[in-house]
Design a protein around this motif. Sequence first.
Motif, PDB file in Angstrom:
ATOM      1  N   LEU A 167      30.422  37.038  23.928  1.00 52.94           N
ATOM      2  CA  LEU A 167      31.413  36.239  23.201  1.00 52.94           C
ATOM      3  C   LEU A 167      31.772  34.985  24.002  1.00 52.94           C
ATOM      4  N   LYS A 168      31.918  35.152  25.303  1.00 54.40           N
ATOM      5  CA  LYS A 168      32.238  33.985  26.151  1.00 54.40           C
ATOM      6  C   LYS A 168      31.119  32.955  26.114  1.00 54.40           C
ATOM      7  N   LEU A 223      33.811  30.301  30.910  1.00 55.29           N
ATOM      8  CA  LEU A 223      33.151  30.966  29.791  1.00 55.29           C
ATOM      9  C   LEU A 223      31.660  31.198  30.036  1.00 55.29           C
ATOM     10  N   SER A 260      34.792  24.959  31.179  1.00 53.82           N
ATOM     11  CA  SER A 260      34.113  25.890  30.271  1.00 53.82           C
ATOM     12  C   SER A 260      32.915  26.561  30.957  1.00 53.82           C
ATOM     13  N   ARG A 286      31.213  31.181  22.826  1.00 53.92           N
ATOM     14  CA  ARG A 286      32.344  30.248  22.764  1.00 53.92           C
ATOM     15  C   ARG A 286      32.042  28.978  23.537  1.00 53.92           C
ATOM     16  N   HIS A 287      31.429  29.129  24.706  1.00 55.84           N
ATOM     17  CA  HIS A 287      31.061  27.934  25.469  1.00 55.84           C
ATOM     18  C   HIS A 287      30.150  27.036  24.633  1.00 55.84           C
ATOM     19  N   LEU A 344      33.659  33.593  15.352  1.00 55.93           N
ATOM     20  CA  LEU A 344      33.089  34.261  16.530  1.00 55.93           C
ATOM     21  C   LEU A 344      33.839  35.555  16.818  1.00 55.93           C
ATOM     22  N   ALA A 345      35.163  35.456  16.748  1.00 55.81           N
ATOM     23  CA  ALA A 345      35.981  36.627  17.071  1.00 55.81           C
ATOM     24  C   ALA A 345      35.716  37.752  16.071  1.00 55.81           C
ATOM     25  N   GLU A 387      32.197  25.364  21.790  1.00 58.05           N
ATOM     26  CA  GLU A 387      33.192  24.373  22.225  1.00 58.05           C
ATOM     27  C   GLU A 387      32.539  23.192  22.939  1.00 58.05           C
ATOM     28  N   SER A 404      34.083  24.074  16.668  1.00 53.66           N
ATOM     29  CA  SER A 404      35.046  24.821  17.487  1.00 53.66           C
ATOM     30  C   SER A 404      36.100  25.504  16.622  1.00 53.66           C
ATOM     31  N   ASN A 424      35.921  29.354  15.915  1.00 54.19           N
ATOM     32  CA  ASN A 424      36.110  30.395  16.918  1.00 54.19           C
ATOM     33  C   ASN A 424      36.591  31.693  16.279  1.00 54.19           C
TER      34      ASN A 424
END
Length: 379
Positions: free
Chosen positions: A259-260, A301, A297, A263-264, A249-250, A267, A243, A246
Amino acid sequence: MKAFFQEQYGRPATVIARAPGRLEFIGNHLDYNGGPVLGAAIDRGVHVALAPRTDKVIRLISQSQKNLVELSLDQVQPVQGTDGWVNYPLGMLKVLRDEGMSVSHGFDLAVTNDLPMGAGLSSSAAIELAAGYALSSLYNYSVDRKRMAELGRLAENTFVGMPCGILDQGCSAFGKKDHLVAIDCATNTFSNVPMPQGLRFWVLNTQKKHALIDSLYATRHRECMDAFAVLRLKVPSLRDLASADNALLAASGLSGDLLKRARHVVEETARVRDTHAALTAKNVVRVGQNLTASHASSRDLFGNSCDELDFLVERAVECPGVLGARLTGGGFGGACMALCDSQFGEKEANGLADAYAKKFGHRPTIFTAATGDGAAVVS
Ligand code: GLA
């Protein structure tokens, strides 16, 4: 099962196998991303019984459908429409034959269950596993537990046409009373983790069946693969991003829904690991918090919750005795699972169902479940 088989086919079954349904404990949509998941086989399931035939005919019947389906061993194809449940045993037959099981004669097959169908408890995987064990016993073909779970997933992916991961079949195969099933889906490694004492599950099924549920699942699957394609150069698999990454990822160029979704996955992976550690440390408060955070989440997400599930989770976690709650399984409808101690019982579950009925105009089905043993030949 014995009586039903005798009644339908006028002769006794020669082999009976049983497999449990499952609850997804935590690790939503991580399995096909190669992540870690925790699930539970529950104390309800299906039985599949078989008797050999001397010709090349296959007949199948289920106690809940009562329509006899008949086909030839030489023409095992997916069946469409209301008899579609037969694709689970037929899919197992197909993958077991592809694997090398020799089948020279047909069989009569019957299914009974004490598992609510379509309630998000994976009755489909339970039928696959029970059919897999019954068929391999009938045709004297030995398959180890891990391979049987993998064959169940293969049948689902290639015969039924659902791009699921191995969570459902893995839990049904490796379930153990008083334990959860931990799966590392990158390597298909299975283990059992003790379930905290004194806790049980309450399951509230929204009764909402999204018409597009299968295609929405496939869409999320594709979005994850698309997100991973963008990240492929940087990490071996989506779940290798902790996590803390992130930021990576960004910086990856991913945006919007992809991206969501990524992220899920990132995380939720960290949450599963943390939950595993909290279970080992017997920190049930932490476990419960993670379950509820997992739901948030999925909702925010991964985009696979719905108003009905959100309502049940929000209300459930306000109740004394509920440690945590979340959607369980694919989402977009289906069931909410709450991890509870003895302060939350039937009266409280009915109270939740009443509140739900008032808001949505229909009652959810409710039931309680404990952990149970995995698939096996029982007679
Ligand atoms: C369904 C699928 C599983 C898994 C879950 C979501 O139950 O069959 O393989 O992907 O959804 O975690």
